[in-house]
Design an enzyme around this catalytic site. Sequence first.
Site, mmCIF file in Angstrom:
data_model
loop_
_atom_site.group_PDB
_atom_site.id
_atom_site.type_symbol
_atom_site.label_atom_id
_atom_site.label_comp_id
_atom_site.label_asym_id
_atom_site.label_seq_id
_atom_site.Cartn_x
_atom_site.Cartn_y
_atom_site.Cartn_z
ATOM 1 N N LYS C 90 0.809 -1.228 0.000
ATOM 2 C CA LYS C 90 0.000 0.000 0.000
ATOM 3 C C LYS C 90 0.836 1.269 0.000
ATOM 4 O O LYS C 90 0.449 2.287 -0.559
ATOM 5 C CB LYS C 90 -0.930 0.002 1.219
ATOM 6 C CG LYS C 90 -1.929 -1.165 1.231
ATOM 7 C CD LYS C 90 -3.061 -0.967 0.242
ATOM 8 C CE LYS C 90 -4.099 -2.089 0.334
ATOM 9 N NZ LYS C 90 -5.111 -1.985 -0.723
ATOM 10 N N GLU C 112 -9.788 5.903 2.976
ATOM 11 C CA GLU C 112 -10.567 4.794 3.522
ATOM 12 C C GLU C 112 -9.596 3.664 3.823
ATOM 13 O O GLU C 112 -8.510 3.624 3.223
ATOM 14 C CB GLU C 112 -11.610 4.323 2.498
ATOM 15 C CG GLU C 112 -11.128 3.252 1.500
ATOM 16 C CD GLU C 112 -10.018 3.758 0.569
ATOM 17 O OE1 GLU C 112 -9.872 4.984 0.436
ATOM 18 O OE2 GLU C 112 -9.293 2.916 -0.004
ATOM 19 N N SER C 378 1.763 -9.599 -0.613
ATOM 20 C CA SER C 378 1.405 -8.178 -0.555
ATOM 21 C C SER C 378 1.613 -7.547 0.814
ATOM 22 O O SER C 378 1.789 -6.341 0.916
ATOM 23 C CB SER C 378 -0.037 -7.985 -0.998
ATOM 24 O OG SER C 378 -0.911 -8.810 -0.248
#
Lengths: 254, 254, 394, 394
Positions: C90, C112, C378
Amino acid sequence: MNRINQKLQQDKKLLSIYFTAGYPNLNDTVTIIQNLEKSGVDMIEIGLPFSDPLADGPTIQASSAQALKNGMTTNLLFEQLKDIRKTVKIPLLIMGYFNPILQYGVEAFCKRCNEIGIDGLIIPDLPVDVYNEEYKMTFEKYGLINVFLITPQTSEERIRYIDSISNGFIYMVSSASVTGSQTGFGKEQTDYFKRIADMTLNNPQIVGFGISNNKTFTQATQHTKGAIIGSAFIKHLSKNCVDTIDGFVKSIEK
Amino acid sequence: MNRINQKLQQDKKLLSIYFTAGYPNLNDTVTIIQNLEKSGVDMIEIGLPFSDPLADGPTIQASSAQALKNGMTTNLLFEQLKDIRKTVKIPLLIMGYFNPILQYGVEAFCKRCNEIGIDGLIIPDLPVDVYNEEYKMTFEKYGLINVFLITPQTSEERIRYIDSISNGFIYMVSSASVTGSQTGFGKEQTDYFKRIADMTLNNPQIVGFGISNNKTFTQATQHTKGAIIGSAFIKHLSKNCVDTIDGFVKSIEK
Amino acid sequence: MKTYNVNEKGYYGEFGGAYIPEMLYPNVEELRQNYLKIMAEPEFQKEFNQLLKDYVGRPSPLYFAKRLSEKYNTKIYLKREDLNHTGAHKINNTIGQILMAKRLGKHRIIAETGAGQHGVATATVCALMGLECIVYMGEIDIARQAPNVARMKMLGAKVIPALSGSRTLKDATNEAIRDWINNPVDTHYIIGSVVGPHPYPDMVARFQSIVSEEIQWQLKKHEGKTKPDYVIACVGGGSNAAGAYYYFLDYDEVKLIAVEAAGLGIDSGESAATSVLGKEGIIHGSKTLLMQTNDGQIIEPYSISAGLDYPGVGPMHAHLYTSGRAEFISITDSEAMKAGLELCQLEGIIPAIESAHALAIFEQKTFKPDDIVVVSLSGRGDKDLETYINHFSL
Amino acid sequence: MKTYNVNEKGYYGEFGGAYIPEMLYPNVEELRQNYLKIMAEPEFQKEFNQLLKDYVGRPSPLYFAKRLSEKYNTKIYLKREDLNHTGAHKINNTIGQILMAKRLGKHRIIAETGAGQHGVATATVCALMGLECIVYMGEIDIARQAPNVARMKMLGAKVIPALSGSRTLKDATNEAIRDWINNPVDTHYIIGSVVGPHPYPDMVARFQSIVSEEIQWQLKKHEGKTKPDYVIACVGGGSNAAGAYYYFLDYDEVKLIAVEAAGLGIDSGESAATSVLGKEGIIHGSKTLLMQTNDGQIIEPYSISAGLDYPGVGPMHAHLYTSGRAEFISITDSEAMKAGLELCQLEGIIPAIESAHALAIFEQKTFKPDDIVVVSLSGRGDKDLETYINHFSL
Ligand SMILES: Cc1ncc(COP(=O)(O)O)c(C=O)c1O
Ligand SMILES: Cc1ncc(COP(=O)(O)O)c(C=O)c1O
């Protein structure tokens, strides 16, 4: 001649008992020693308690912690022992970790032992070489026998080396383990006792770790000069008063 | 001529009311519409509830969630409205998010609106260009007016563009905000209302978002053709029964 | 030539676009007009790459997982996004977007978050730049990803619970969009995945494309070639997958596998397997596949993994699915948890439950011994410890 | 020439040695005779470096902390060990030692842990190599570093609470040593810091020396020179400091600062500031400085930071202290916590509370504007979130 060497010349299997000074009560030290001698014990190891006894199992750890909590100190122990030779004849050793001795001062410590009539020291975390290079002379000056340990993993070469610098007995750890962690001896151990016996060393061997009753005492001493009981005795003391020491000792030697 | 255009030609400030179909009770839709007309409201926006009304504040969100829970669906709304033109004359618009309309099929949806007598649609998340390129013909085919929004941030150029493709009125969002989040108008808003009025657009403007009482209605309509009340009306319905609508409407227009 | 990238109008095939209320138009349009220009500026490139290197810790390793490869008799490489600062892919995107936001003159940032990774990554870059940060997070997710909530607080962000709907990622996104509508001038919305109105999906994919850029040269070092046989990634919104696929999209010989969360099972009614269960529709400003009723109401999804618990999928992935370019596979909660624990115990890496979904593929599908299979790891599982421990009663 | 490294006998000045019971002699001696030889093997080097790169994620960045530097008007670089796999510098050592253990033919691994970082790092490498792993951890530390306990369990390690003494790191170390005594043949003890009997301090320092090795070439890129003016590191046992100092030890122009935990204050009786409060003695097989009574009983230390809550210090550091080569500074709990929060909010990095002690130096000591100050950011604060949140009532 040092009391330990005299004792070792006797034609019998020796029973040696370890206890932690200051346990169960701060001032039990002298009584315990006297009662042990009266019960026929051959030799005594007086444990100088240490906060971090890393070669000991839970029983001796707990007794050390309790002794320190009770207020035991190096000075106090010496104070308690100062007249011990007025009543007690058998060999007395102090067993303790190196740091408290170092803080006291090794020479001062040895001198005080000598004054009191202590015969030897067992310091599990004082390495052979350091002793040999730095402290041997001091020990000898004060007539103290230093006792070294060997284990089933100690090489033959190293055993012979340890034998060469020992002048009392060799403390033969029954199996590589901290104190109090065995429940009986198997073939492995008795083979090991025999193997060492067959080396015909200069110094007799006394077995420690894992001796708790008549059976293990007999096994341990089949090929050796004697055996030391520590945890089993501490456990006994934790449940019974010092008057019952005689019963305990008799149960070992019966 | 479309009822909306007719209404816009009247020489008065228009009061338009939004409500969520299926709220407070599933079958209140027709009664609410009839009562609103009886109370003198000029135009009604029937909210087709959506699960994720992202341009709406908490009041309309909650009414939408309740309406869906009550069982409202696109088909059911059309079913409830099928005879509405037998009793109701004022312009009726459906206001809803694009996804339910897309799933119904845009053409089928427009056709059904036309059959029932719906006059226009407000679809906040159908962008101007997509409408223009893909759906304009369909809307026109079924005689539906599509109403676009502008906000204080909309550039003059874009306002003129939106004006050029509008054929009813422009929904002027009072301030950039979700529904229900204003408590009164300040100078900033009235300047904005005036600024747009001074642009003398082809389509009249009706103000929405933040009108809740006579005062804000009067402020909002000073420079515009009318105003739309949504959250304030829903709040009223949440506390009072549908019979009290007349009182609510009168309090705005007093 | 076929392309799986976005066209000028913001569409991937028939998916994408910007289905937004007019209130958002100025912001989204400003972004659309500027994002490519800004990203191409040498100064932007330099700052972005420097931060990726010195702050994020890139390149993230491409690690040959020996014991996992032995077990499944194929060549498995893990792309270690779990080692990035803040623990997931991210941050690649938030670094890019914060630099973008600064150049657009914004000084209030909203986001969010589902798993909390994007929220933490956003709070992080806001702290780094000294910008105000507000993060919306579903009430359910606040409970199940508590460590990340604590991290956001430490970083000075304000975490606002989303209390509507399923109280998960979808609803947090609604709230963030509402905030943006209410604050149209000084605020930039850092979306956390390749979702939302154009240009977000493309912009986020470009910021994440560093992942496949690195895979190429890293694989070259390991295997002497730049292209793997397979690239596998979990798909919530689809950003880690987009990053891992990016430079391979137009090379059909690189097979792409997208792993979705089947929750309690595809047919259980408790699932988040968008491609299988979804239909074309509009969610959060984008035309894509989404789970919805016949009536067009969005269905509340379910997954044990907060980061995959989303009823839609980015438009790029909708197109990869309908075009057949990528194979889509669904993995249940318990299959994912098992695969997560397996990675711990075979490789000493605790994966995020999201990433564990990608790893679960090896129990579903057989690869050839000399296939080179790159899995996008991830994120790390530190945020998921409680869920793991409870699941396995450890 | 003066040297601050170990001599052949295992001493740093007068500190070090191997004060171990005979039961440990064969193991320690085997290690002593082999460690340098094994470490020099090209095959070992290759495997070690490969794992550091592909698995741990090295090199860890040397990050110029712009906002922190501005605040303190000097040039602050953070050596980002927090980005390593498992989140601290500890893994550098466990990777090295597990390769060592394998070459010594051991298949059972034991370790002590305080903060849990070394326990996690050990559990990790054991999982990676498929070896049994037992970790001893003080009961108090098990409670205050719960996330790391969960991680160890996930990784398949057995965590055994140390119930004696202060129930922290010192006691866990005692228990580990007891285990090793009880299991002298097949077990390798992976010590987590530059403590314990020779050759551990030297071996661990060598495995950690990668940190300063990297600082040299990284600083060269940033500043055109290989040597900083200051290197600052927290000291529990001293391994992150040893790694960060290693290649600078013999260069007096590089000033070394060691930061110890003052707990509630040096004079409060609740502290772990070994150098100030300690005297020469023997702990865990090594002659060093330690906190002890006049009688030689070891004092139970206290620090809010589980990784610094140790009454001793490695013999290298004892020597750096008495020789004056390094400056020793003590930082209280609350100073450290404040510095930790400051890093979060200025740089977006949540440091381990251990590392936060090193950062607190900037409130104590003024540096010149063009001083180059490298701080060892030894670990990340994920394990400490609860402590931080409670401390600041966030
Ligand atoms: C570790 C991790 N992986 C994957 C995802 C899913 O997001 P995306 O599909 O955008 O990669 C998340 C979302 O929070 C995540 O934290
Ligand atoms: C992050 C971190 N830093 C520092 C330390 C202290 O250890 P050392 O002094 O050996 O670096 C620890 C110990 O657990 C730690 O976890």
